[in-house]
Design an enzyme around this catalytic site. Structure first.
Site, short mmCIF file in Angstrom:
data_model
loop_
_atom_site.label_atom_id
_atom_site.label_comp_id
_atom_site.label_asym_id
_atom_site.label_seq_id
_atom_site.Cartn_x
_atom_site.Cartn_y
_atom_site.Cartn_z
N GLY A 39 43.84 41.11 35.34
CA GLY A 39 44.30 41.27 33.97
C GLY A 39 45.32 40.24 33.51
O GLY A 39 45.89 40.37 32.43
N GLY B 272 44.75 37.13 32.69
CA GLY B 272 44.21 36.20 31.69
C GLY B 272 43.53 34.98 32.26
O GLY B 272 43.36 33.96 31.56
N LYS B 273 43.11 35.05 33.52
CA LYS B 273 42.48 33.90 34.17
C LYS B 273 41.19 33.46 33.46
O LYS B 273 41.00 32.28 33.19
CB LYS B 273 42.14 34.24 35.64
N TYR C 211 36.83 51.00 43.82
CA TYR C 211 37.92 51.56 43.03
C TYR C 211 37.96 53.09 43.10
O TYR C 211 38.99 53.70 42.82
CB TYR C 211 37.83 51.09 41.57
N ASP D 35 37.81 30.25 38.30
CA ASP D 35 38.49 31.50 37.95
C ASP D 35 38.70 32.30 39.23
O ASP D 35 37.79 32.94 39.73
CB ASP D 35 37.60 32.26 36.95
N GLU E 22 37.63 49.50 36.29
CA GLU E 22 39.04 49.14 36.47
C GLU E 22 40.02 50.22 36.00
O GLU E 22 41.22 50.10 36.24
CB GLU E 22 39.35 47.85 35.70
#
Length: 204
Positions: free
Chosen positions: A10, A12-13, A43, A78, A145
């Site tokens: 999260g 911002g990559k 998750y 990324d 997520e």
């Protein structure tokens, strides 16, 4: 050049990667999480699926790096392969979410393949606080997520800070708290100019 974009979930990559590649016409390697068959299960039950997920991420990123080694163009990645080993796998082990034998196997694989890994010419680390990460995670609304806890993100942030403090190589740290380079053109220009200046310094 080979430019790596590093940062927590999260941070911002992907957005920064897209901005740079659209601006300069560079090639891009995105971290494609959506086609990882373990991610959703992970998750929901981290201790059961941590090893499987990390191995798949590692192998895919290693394969992408081999393509970069033979490339004569500028590529932006990324998330880097170092983050798999020094951040995520390490964090899972120390949180008790990966068994020691699995962690030892993972590290043995990493050490074996480490000699074939090319270090980025420039590593850009996006530093973000947990509230910023949670805000971005909620905003992009990826179903798998939504169960990520603030504690998990904080543990990752601590490992990122330890890792970047010891990183040997050209790198740039950008604090992204309160910086909206996706919707604010002035903020975008500022970030891009900072990166361009660092690239110029390296290439002198």
């Amino acid at each position: 050049m080979y430019i790596g974009i590093a940062g927590n979930i999260g941070s911002g990559k992907t957005s920064l990667t897209k901005i740079l590649c659209d601006r300069y016409g560079w090639e891009v390697y995105y971290e494609n999480e959506s086609d990882n068959p373990y991610l959703s299960d992970f998750y929901n039950d981290m201790s059961r699926w941590s090893f499987n997920m990390q191995i798949l991420f590692f192998v895919r990123r290693f394969r992408a790096l081999q393509k970069l080694l033979w490339s004569n163009i500028t590529v932006v990645q990324d998330r880097t392969i170092y983050e798999d080993a020094y951040i995520f796998a390490d964090n899972l082990f120390h949180m008790g979410l990966m068994q020691k034998r699995d962690y030892d196997t993972y590290k043995e694989l990493y050490r074996t393949m480490e000699n074939f890994i090319r270090r980025p010419d420039l590593l850009i680390y996006l530093r973000a606080s947990v509230p910023t990460l949670l805000k971005q995670i909620k905003k992009r609304n990826r179903e798998y997520e939504q169960n990520i806890s603030p504690e998990y993100l904080q543990y990752l942030n601590e490992r990122y800070e330890n890792w970047i403090a010891k990183y040997k190589g050209d790198h740039l740290i950008i604090d992204v708290d309160g910086v909206d380079y996706v919707n604010d053109k002035e903020a975008e220009e500022k970030i891009v100019n900072i990166i361009a200046s660092e690239i110029s310094r390296i290439n002198i």
